[in-house]
Design a protein around this motif. Sequence first.
Motif, PDB file in Angstrom:
ATOM      1  N   TRP A  33       0.868  -1.161   0.000  1.00 37.91           N
ATOM      2  CA  TRP A  33       0.000   0.000   0.000  1.00 37.91           C
ATOM      3  C   TRP A  33       0.916   1.225   0.000  1.00 37.91           C
ATOM      4  N   PHE A 100       3.982  -0.874   5.150  1.00 42.60           N
ATOM      5  CA  PHE A 100       4.212  -2.318   5.096  1.00 42.60           C
ATOM      6  C   PHE A 100       3.123  -3.138   5.778  1.00 42.60           C
ATOM      7  N   PRO A 102       1.640  -4.214   8.664  1.00 44.11           N
ATOM      8  CA  PRO A 102       1.778  -5.391   9.529  1.00 44.11           C
ATOM      9  C   PRO A 102       0.423  -5.870  10.033  1.00 44.11           C
ATOM     10  N   TYR A 104      -2.021  -7.985  12.773  1.00 43.46           N
ATOM     11  CA  TYR A 104      -2.075  -8.469  14.147  1.00 43.46           C
ATOM     12  C   TYR A 104      -3.413  -9.158  14.369  1.00 43.46           C
ATOM     13  N   TYR A 111      -6.245  -8.054  11.711  1.00 43.34           N
ATOM     14  CA  TYR A 111      -6.311  -6.642  11.323  1.00 43.34           C
ATOM     15  C   TYR A 111      -4.970  -6.228  10.739  1.00 43.34           C
ATOM     16  N   LEU A 113      -2.388  -2.993  10.176  1.00 42.70           N
ATOM     17  CA  LEU A 113      -2.032  -1.665  10.628  1.00 42.70           C
ATOM     18  C   LEU A 113      -1.402  -0.868   9.496  1.00 42.70           C
ATOM     19  N   ASP A 114      -1.383   0.441   9.663  1.00 44.82           N
ATOM     20  CA  ASP A 114      -0.553   1.286   8.829  1.00 44.82           C
ATOM     21  C   ASP A 114       0.802   1.422   9.519  1.00 44.82           C
ATOM     22  N   ALA A 115       1.850   1.306   8.747  1.00 47.75           N
ATOM     23  CA  ALA A 115       3.197   1.527   9.295  1.00 47.75           C
ATOM     24  C   ALA A 115       4.039   2.077   8.155  1.00 47.75           C
ATOM     25  N   PHE A 116       4.277   3.382   8.202  1.00 45.83           N
ATOM     26  CA  PHE A 116       4.969   4.064   7.103  1.00 45.83           C
ATOM     27  C   PHE A 116       6.470   3.996   7.353  1.00 45.83           C
ATOM     28  N   ASP A 117       7.091   2.971   6.796  1.00 42.55           N
ATOM     29  CA  ASP A 117       8.490   2.721   7.119  1.00 42.55           C
ATOM     30  C   ASP A 117       9.482   3.361   6.166  1.00 42.55           C
TER      31      ASP A 117
END
Lengths: 129, 107
Positions: A33, A100, A102, A104, A111, A113-117
């Motif tokens: 995404w 990315f 992730p 959980y 679900y 999550l949003d994680a803008f790495d």
Amino acid sequence: EVQLVESGGGLVQPGGSLRLSCSASGFTFSNFWMTWLRQAPGKGLEWVANIRRDGSVKSYVDSVNGRFTISRDNAKNSLYLQMNSLRVEDTAVYYCARDFSPAYYYDSNTYYLDAFDVWGQGTMVTVSS
Amino acid sequence: AIQMTQSPSSLSASVGDRVTITCRASQGIRNDLGWYQQKPGKAPKLLIYGTSTLQSGVPSRFSGSGSGTDFTLTISSLQPEDFATYYCLQDYNYPRTFGQGTKVEVK
């Protein structure tokens, strides 16, 4: 090297249009995404829009919905933000970011999550007459 | 849209101090919260996602906790490179919303 590079920012008059691009390299672009975020001068961060891996799902913040369009070309490893009917309040640094997503597990459900790495360096958009 | 209220908006601290930043959501967001660090003129950096999961490469002095509506970012022993602005972000629903930021300054 994993990298995002934005381009297309500049000075535009109110009511005008601009198209931002975000070029990705160093990773499989189509697996992620992607998100646009922005930051007005001296202000906090604002989430603008995101798009699913295959481009089939898009979401927008209310203030840009109907004026901005997020899109992607996975063959070109590129993300875009078409901005129409620009307003003075759209003046900001615009960032693209990789999510990315992730997973959980909670209450027997999965679900994401949003994680803008990974973030680009940002491109400045100034809307002014 | 869910409102995220961060406190304090700024704080002054010294190297070695324990620093706590709070984020409160206007409704329950499960554990769908992340924390980002931003230094002047730079893009934000992901510190924590899912309330408490440390992003790879982030020092263990950073930790997150909370659930539902109240969340905390803690820096156990502030280092010189930690002076920055910190933002929480809810990703429970759309549109995603950030807190207004907490600037951590040198005392």
